[in-house]
Design a protein around this motif. Structure first.
Motif, PDB file in Angstrom:
ATOM      1  N   MET A 103     -25.225  21.911  23.656  1.00  0.00           N
ATOM      2  CA  MET A 103     -26.327  22.200  22.767  1.00  0.00           C
ATOM      3  C   MET A 103     -25.762  22.525  21.383  1.00  0.00           C
ATOM      4  O   MET A 103     -24.810  23.272  21.266  1.00  0.00           O
ATOM      5  N   VAL A 104     -26.343  21.924  20.406  1.00  0.00           N
ATOM      6  CA  VAL A 104     -26.055  22.271  19.018  1.00  0.00           C
ATOM      7  C   VAL A 104     -27.364  22.826  18.496  1.00  0.00           C
ATOM      8  O   VAL A 104     -28.300  22.078  18.238  1.00  0.00           O
ATOM      9  N   GLY A 105     -27.434  24.152  18.416  1.00  0.00           N
ATOM     10  CA  GLY A 105     -28.712  24.788  18.122  1.00  0.00           C
ATOM     11  C   GLY A 105     -29.619  24.565  19.310  1.00  0.00           C
ATOM     12  O   GLY A 105     -29.288  24.912  20.434  1.00  0.00           O
ATOM     13  N   SER A 106     -30.745  23.898  19.090  1.00  0.00           N
ATOM     14  CA  SER A 106     -31.663  23.623  20.192  1.00  0.00           C
ATOM     15  C   SER A 106     -31.631  22.151  20.613  1.00  0.00           C
ATOM     16  O   SER A 106     -32.475  21.704  21.377  1.00  0.00           O
ATOM     17  N   VAL A 107     -30.634  21.401  20.118  1.00  0.00           N
ATOM     18  CA  VAL A 107     -30.535  19.974  20.406  1.00  0.00           C
ATOM     19  C   VAL A 107     -29.421  19.720  21.420  1.00  0.00           C
ATOM     20  O   VAL A 107     -28.281  20.140  21.220  1.00  0.00           O
ATOM     21  N   GLU A 108     -29.765  19.039  22.516  1.00  0.00           N
ATOM     22  CA  GLU A 108     -28.749  18.658  23.502  1.00  0.00           C
ATOM     23  C   GLU A 108     -28.025  17.420  23.008  1.00  0.00           C
ATOM     24  O   GLU A 108     -28.651  16.431  22.628  1.00  0.00           O
ATOM     25  N   VAL A 109     -26.693  17.475  22.975  1.00  0.00           N
ATOM     26  CA  VAL A 109     -25.873  16.361  22.508  1.00  0.00           C
ATOM     27  C   VAL A 109     -25.161  15.759  23.713  1.00  0.00           C
ATOM     28  O   VAL A 109     -24.552  16.476  24.494  1.00  0.00           O
ATOM     29  N   THR A 110     -25.264  14.442  23.874  1.00  0.00           N
ATOM     30  CA  THR A 110     -24.654  13.788  25.025  1.00  0.00           C
ATOM     31  C   THR A 110     -23.846  12.579  24.598  1.00  0.00           C
ATOM     32  O   THR A 110     -24.044  12.028  23.510  1.00  0.00           O
ATOM     33  N   ALA A 111     -22.918  12.172  25.465  1.00  0.00           N
ATOM     34  CA  ALA A 111     -22.135  10.952  25.263  1.00  0.00           C
ATOM     35  C   ALA A 111     -21.781  10.398  26.627  1.00  0.00           C
ATOM     36  O   ALA A 111     -21.620  11.150  27.586  1.00  0.00           O
ATOM     37  N   THR A 171     -18.956  25.191  24.065  1.00  0.00           N
ATOM     38  CA  THR A 171     -18.659  25.017  25.475  1.00  0.00           C
ATOM     39  C   THR A 171     -19.055  23.589  25.817  1.00  0.00           C
ATOM     40  O   THR A 171     -20.183  23.170  25.555  1.00  0.00           O
ATOM     41  N   LEU A 172     -18.107  22.831  26.373  1.00  0.00           N
ATOM     42  CA  LEU A 172     -18.315  21.436  26.724  1.00  0.00           C
ATOM     43  C   LEU A 172     -18.522  21.341  28.227  1.00  0.00           C
ATOM     44  O   LEU A 172     -17.736  21.875  28.999  1.00  0.00           O
ATOM     45  N   THR A 173     -19.594  20.690  28.651  1.00  0.00           N
ATOM     46  CA  THR A 173     -19.860  20.496  30.072  1.00  0.00           C
ATOM     47  C   THR A 173     -19.748  19.015  30.389  1.00  0.00           C
ATOM     48  O   THR A 173     -20.486  18.206  29.826  1.00  0.00           O
ATOM     49  N   LEU A 174     -18.814  18.666  31.272  1.00  0.00           N
ATOM     50  CA  LEU A 174     -18.645  17.288  31.723  1.00  0.00           C
ATOM     51  C   LEU A 174     -19.444  17.149  33.018  1.00  0.00           C
ATOM     52  O   LEU A 174     -19.134  17.795  34.017  1.00  0.00           O
TER      53      LEU A 174
END
Length: 64
Positions: A1-9, A28-31
């Motif tokens: 999450m960056v602020g309230s935005v979920e960032v995915t790749a 914190t990075l969640t794989l």
């Protein structure tokens, strides 16, 4: 999450991924593996992002 935005790749065929445009900070990075697998998500804490610098989190292995 960056602020309230979920960032995915998604990963490429070798498991490499890039996240672009992440603001500087500590994250914190969640794989998260494919939900159909038996693998458990892996959490990597204290990932420091610096503007203009690629952050290499090294090699990580997700296991069941």
């Amino acid at each position: 999450m960056v602020g309230s935005v979920e960032v995915t790749a998604l990963t490429d065929s070798e498991g490499v991924f890039y996240l672009h445009g992440i603001p500087a900070g500590t994250y914190t990075l969640t794989l998260t593996p494919d939900p159909a697998s038996t693998f458990t998500p892996l959490i990597i804490e204290n990932v420091v992002v610096v503007n203009g610098v690629n952050t290499d989190t090294g090699t990580s292995t997700i296991s069941d």
